[in-house]
Design an enzyme around this catalytic site. Structure first.
Site, short mmCIF file in Angstrom:
data_model
loop_
_atom_site.label_atom_id
_atom_site.label_comp_id
_atom_site.label_asym_id
_atom_site.label_seq_id
_atom_site.Cartn_x
_atom_site.Cartn_y
_atom_site.Cartn_z
N GLU A 60 10.80 18.17 53.14
CA GLU A 60 10.97 18.01 54.59
C GLU A 60 10.12 18.99 55.39
O GLU A 60 9.54 18.62 56.43
CB GLU A 60 12.44 18.16 54.98
N HIS A 129 25.87 14.00 55.54
CA HIS A 129 25.18 12.76 55.94
C HIS A 129 25.82 12.14 57.18
O HIS A 129 25.73 10.93 57.37
CB HIS A 129 25.20 11.73 54.81
#
Ligand SMILES: Cc1ncc(C[n+]2csc(CCOP(=O)(O)OP(=O)(O)O)c2C)c(N)n1
Ligand SMILES: [Mg+2]
Lengths: 324, 320
Positions: A60, A129
Site C-alpha cells: 500500500e 474491514h
C-alpha cells in the site's frame, strides 16, 4: 432516465476518463484480472491493457508513493486502496508526501492523483474491514476528501476527481455498490466542494454523507408523516466543506442533526458541527445533535454491528428529541 | 522421511480432516447465508498448519493470518468455540466480536488471525523479543502468505529479528496467489529463499502438500530457533482449493492447475501412506473420518444454537 448501479457509474467514470486522457492510468491490488474487490474496474484491463490497468503487489505504501511520483511527472494515476482500513499502511505517503509536496516546494508542482478506496460497515467483516476513517483524512491540509452517496454523484465526482490537479481521496461505501439510481447518458461533471440538498424541508436540517444519506432520507420520509419537515443535505465532499449550502439550510430550518457513520469522538461530525457554529450560531434554536457510530472497533456479531452505527430508527428518535 | 508413531499419524490425519470438514461446512453455511461476511478458507493447505504446529510444544506461540481457521484448529482450538466465533456468537472464542478474520485463542498460544495482510509480523517478532528478554525457551511461529512478502513491515521485522537473533520462525504459506495476483506477477524474486538471504538468515522450501515433509523441516527449524540461533524462513509450497473468498470466480487460474493440485490433496495422500506403512488400517481411517464428521456437525449445531452477544457487549472490552 436510465438507472445504473453505483458500481457501474464508477466504472463508466473510469472508462470515460481513460478514453479521454491517455495520462490516466489505474493501479491497485486485484484491480486488473479480478476487476477490483468490489468489481469497479471490471472490463478495463481488456479495454486498456496491462500498462494502464496495473495489478500491484500488496504494497500500500508503494501504491500511493508511486502514484505520487507518476503524478509529479504529469500522469493522472487513479490508485486503489482496497479497504480504507488499509489506509494506515500508506498514511505516511499520503500525509507527508502527497498532501504537502506542492506547498513545501513553493507551489512549483501539481499532484493530480486520485486515491479510490471504500469504507463503512454492513457486511459483518469485523474490525479491519468496516471502518469509516474519513475524519483522519479531513485533518490533512492539501488533499480533498470526496464521499458520494448516489450513482449519479459517484460518476460525476469521480470524473471531477480525476481531472482535479490536486490529490483527492475518493471514498466509496461497500453497501452502496449495488444501489441503483438515475444517471444521465453522456458527459457531465459534479463539482467537488459542493453539497446538494437531496430533500427540501423547513423544520430541521440533516447534514450527512455517503450511506447515511440513504438512512437519513428514509428517516425524513417517516418524520414527514409525523408532521416534521426535514431537509436533507448530502455534503458529498468533506474537505473542503460547502459552508454556504450548510449555512443557507440552517438559516432556514434553525435546527441541525448530523448523521455520520464514523465513530463519534473527533469524527467528521465534530468539524461539521463547528462549521455550523462558526457560520450561523445565532440562527440555531436548539443544540446541534450528532447521530454517529459508537466509539468502539467494529464488532463482528451482526446484531452488534447494527448497533454500532446509526439506524433509521435512531435518526428518527434523534430528530424527535431535537424537535421537542 | 519423518516417521510418526501410530498415535501421531492418527492425530495428524484427524487434524487435517477436522480442518477440511470445518472449511467445507463453513462454505455450506455461507451458501445458506447462515454464516455472513467473508471467510477465507484453508482447504488444501492443511498439511502446513498441521505439520508445523504439531511440531511445536503446546505452550509455544503462533500468529495467524486472514486465512486462519486451519491454524486455530491445529493450535488445539475448540471446534465449537471457533465455529461460534465465525458466526459471531456469544459463545465464540472471542465472544463473537472478532469473527473469522480475528480468531484468537491466547490461552492456547494463538496470538490471532489478522485482517491486515502481514499484520501478524510485528506481533510475532515482538512476542519473540519478549521471549528472548525473559530468557524463555518458547518460540513463535509467524504464519503469512506469499502476498505478505511484499508489504514493508515484513522486511522491517525480518531485519530486526535477524539483527537481534529473536526466536521466531517465519512460515511462508506459498499458495501461488495473493487473491488473484500470482507470485509471478507480484514478486521480483521468485525463489523466496533468497528473501531470507537479504537478512542473513537460513531458509528452506518444502512441499507443503506433504504433511510429513512439512513436519520434518519444521522439526529441524523449530529446534534451530529454540536453540538461540535466531530466526529462519520456512516456505511451504501449497494451494488453496476454494476461491480467495466466497465470491471469487477464480478466473486467474486454470482448471488444469486446480486439477494438478487436487491430485496432491494432502489428506487422501497421507491416509494412503498411513495404510501402506501400516500406521493405520483402512478401517481406522474411516473411523477417524466419521468421528471428525460427527464433531463438525456438533460444532455447527452448537454454533447455530448459540445466542448472539448481549447488546451491552458493544461497549465492553475496549479498555481494561
Ligand atoms: C494490508 C492489506 N492489503 C490488502 C488486503 C486484502 N487482502 C486480503 S487477503 C489478500 C491476499 C493475501 O495473499 P497471501 O498473503 O498470499 O495469503 P493467501 O490469501 O494466499 O492465503 C489481500 C490482497 C488486506 N487484508 N490487507
Ligand atoms: Mg497466497
Amino acid at each position: 432516465m436510465r438507472e445504473i448501479t453505483y458500481r457501474q457509474a464508477l466504472n463508466e467514470a473510469l472508462d470515460e476518463e481513460m478514453a479521454r486522457d491517455e495520462k490516466v492510468f489505474l493501479m491497485g491490488e486485484d484491480i486488473a484480472i479480478y476487476g477490483g474487490a468490489y468489481g469497479v474496474t471490471a472490463g478495463l484491463l481488456n479495454k486498456y491493457g496491462e500498462d494502464r490497468v496495473r495489478d500491484t503487489p500488496i504494497s500500500e505504501a508503494a501504491i500511493v508513493g508511486t502514484g505520487l511520483g507518476a503524478a509529479l511527472l504529469g500522469y493522472r494515476p487513479v490508485v486503489e486502496i482496497m479497504y480504507i482500513d488499509f489506509i494506515g499502511l500508506c498514511m505516511d505517503q499520503l500525509n507527508n508526501q502527497v498532501a504537502k509536496i506542492r506547498y513545501m516546494f513553493g507551489g512549483k508542482c501539481t499532484v493530480p492523483l486520485t486515491i479510490r478506496t471504500e469504507g463503512g460497515a454492513g457486511r459483518t467483516l469485523g474490525a479491519h474491514h468496516s471502518q469509516s476513517l474519513e475524519a483522519w483524512l479531513m485533518h490533512i491540509p492539501g488533499i480533498k476528501v470526496v464521499m458520494p452517496a448516489t450513482p449519479v454523484d459517484a460518476k460525476g465526482l469521480l470524473k471531477s476527481s480525476i481531472r482535479d490537479n490536486n490529490p483527492v481521496v475518493f471514498i466509496e461505501h461497500k453497501m452502496l455498490y449495488n444501489t441503483k439510481g438515475p444517471v444521465p447518458d453522456g458527459e457531465y461533471l459534479t463539482p467537488i466542494g459542493k453539497a446538494e440538498i437531496k430533500r427540501h424541508g423547513n423544520d430541521i436540517t440533516i447534514l450527512t454523507y455517503s450511506r447515511m444519506l440513504l438512512f437519513s432520507l428514509q428517516a425524513a420520509e417517516i418524520l414527514e408523516k409525523e408532521g416534521i419537515s426535514v431537509e436533507v443535505v448530502d455534503l458529498r465532499t468533506l474537505l473542503p466543506l460547502d459552508r454556504e449550502t450548510i449555512r443557507k439550510s440552517v438559516m432556514k430550518t434553525n435546527r441541525v442533526v448530523i448523521v455520520e457513520e464514523d465513530t463519534k469522538t473527533a469524527g467528521a461530525g465534530a468539524e461539521i458541527g463547528m462549521t455550523v457554529i462558526e457560520e450561523c450560531f445565532d440562527y440555531l434554536d436548539a443544540p446541534i445533535k450528532r447521530i454517529a457510530g459508537a466509539d468502539v472497533p467494529m464488532p463482528k456479531a451482526p446484531n452488534l454491528e447494527k448497533l454500532a452505527i446509526p439506524s433509521v430508527e435512531s435518526i428518527v428518535e434523534g430528530i424527535m428529541e431535537v424537535m421537542k | 522421511m519423518y516417521e510418526p508413531s501410530k498415535e501421531e499419524a492418527a492425530r495428524l490425519l484427524r487434524q487435517m480432516m477436522e480442518i477440511r470438514q470445518f472449511e467445507d461446512k463453513i462454505m455450506e453455511l455461507l451458501a445458506k447465508n447462515i454464516a455472513e461476511g467473508g471467510s477465507h478458507l484453508y482447504a488444501g493447505m492443511e498439511a502446513v498448519a498441521v505439520g508445523v504446529i504439531s511440531s511445536l510444544n503446546p505452550d509455544d506461540y503462533i500468529t495467524s493470518t486472514h486465512r486462519g481457521h486451519g491454524h486455530a484448529i491445529a493450535k488445539d482450538g475448540d471446534l465449537n468455540a471457533l465455529m461460534a466465533e465465525i458466526l459471531g456468537k456469544k459463545t465464540g472464542v472471542c465472544k463473537g466480536k472478532g469473527g473469522s478474520l480475528h480468531l484468537a485463542d491466547l490461552n492456547k498460544g494463538n496470538l490471532g488471525a489478522n485482517g491486515i495482510v502481514a499484520g501478524g509480523l510485528g506481533i510475532a517478532t515482538g512476542a519473540a523479543l519478549a521471549l528472548k528478554m525473559s530468557k524463555s525457551s518458547k518460540i513463535v511461529v509467524c504464519f503469512f502468505g506469499d502476498g505478505a512478502l511484499n508489504n514493508g513491515i515484513t522486511h522491517e521485522c525480518m531485519n530486526m529479528a535477524s539483527l537481534w537473533k529473536l526466536p521466531v520462525l517465519y512460515l511462508c504459506e506459498n499458495n501461488l496467489y495473493a487473491m488473484s495476483v500470482s507470485i509471478f506477477r507480484a514478486c521480483s524474486v521468485k525463489d523466496f529463499k533468497k528473501r531470507a538471504a537479504a537478512y542473513d538468515m537460513p531458509a528452506e522450501v518444502v512441499d507443503g502438500m506433504d504433511v510429513l515433509a512439512v513436519k520434518e523441516a519444521a522439526t529441524k527449524w523449530i529446534e534451530y530457533v529454540r536453540n538461540g540461533n535466531g530466526p529462519c524462513l520456512l516456505v511451504c509450497n501449497t494451494y488453496r482449493y476454494y476461491g480467495h473468498s466466497r465470491s471469487d470466480p477464480r478466473v486467474y487460474r486454470t482448471k488444469e492447475e486446480e486439477k494438478f493440485y487436487k491430485e496432491k490433496d494432502p489428506i487422501p495422500n497421507f491416509a494412503k501412506i498411513c495404510i501402506q506403512k501400516g500406521w493405520l488400517t483402512e478401517h481406522e481411517v474411516k473411523q477417524i473420518e466419521a468421528s471428525v464428521t460427527k464433531a463438525i456437525e456438533e460444532a455447527t449445531e452448537y454454533a447455530i444454537k448459540s445466542p448472539l452477544p448481549d447488546p451491552e457487549e458493544l461497549y465492553t472490552d475496549l479498555y481494561v
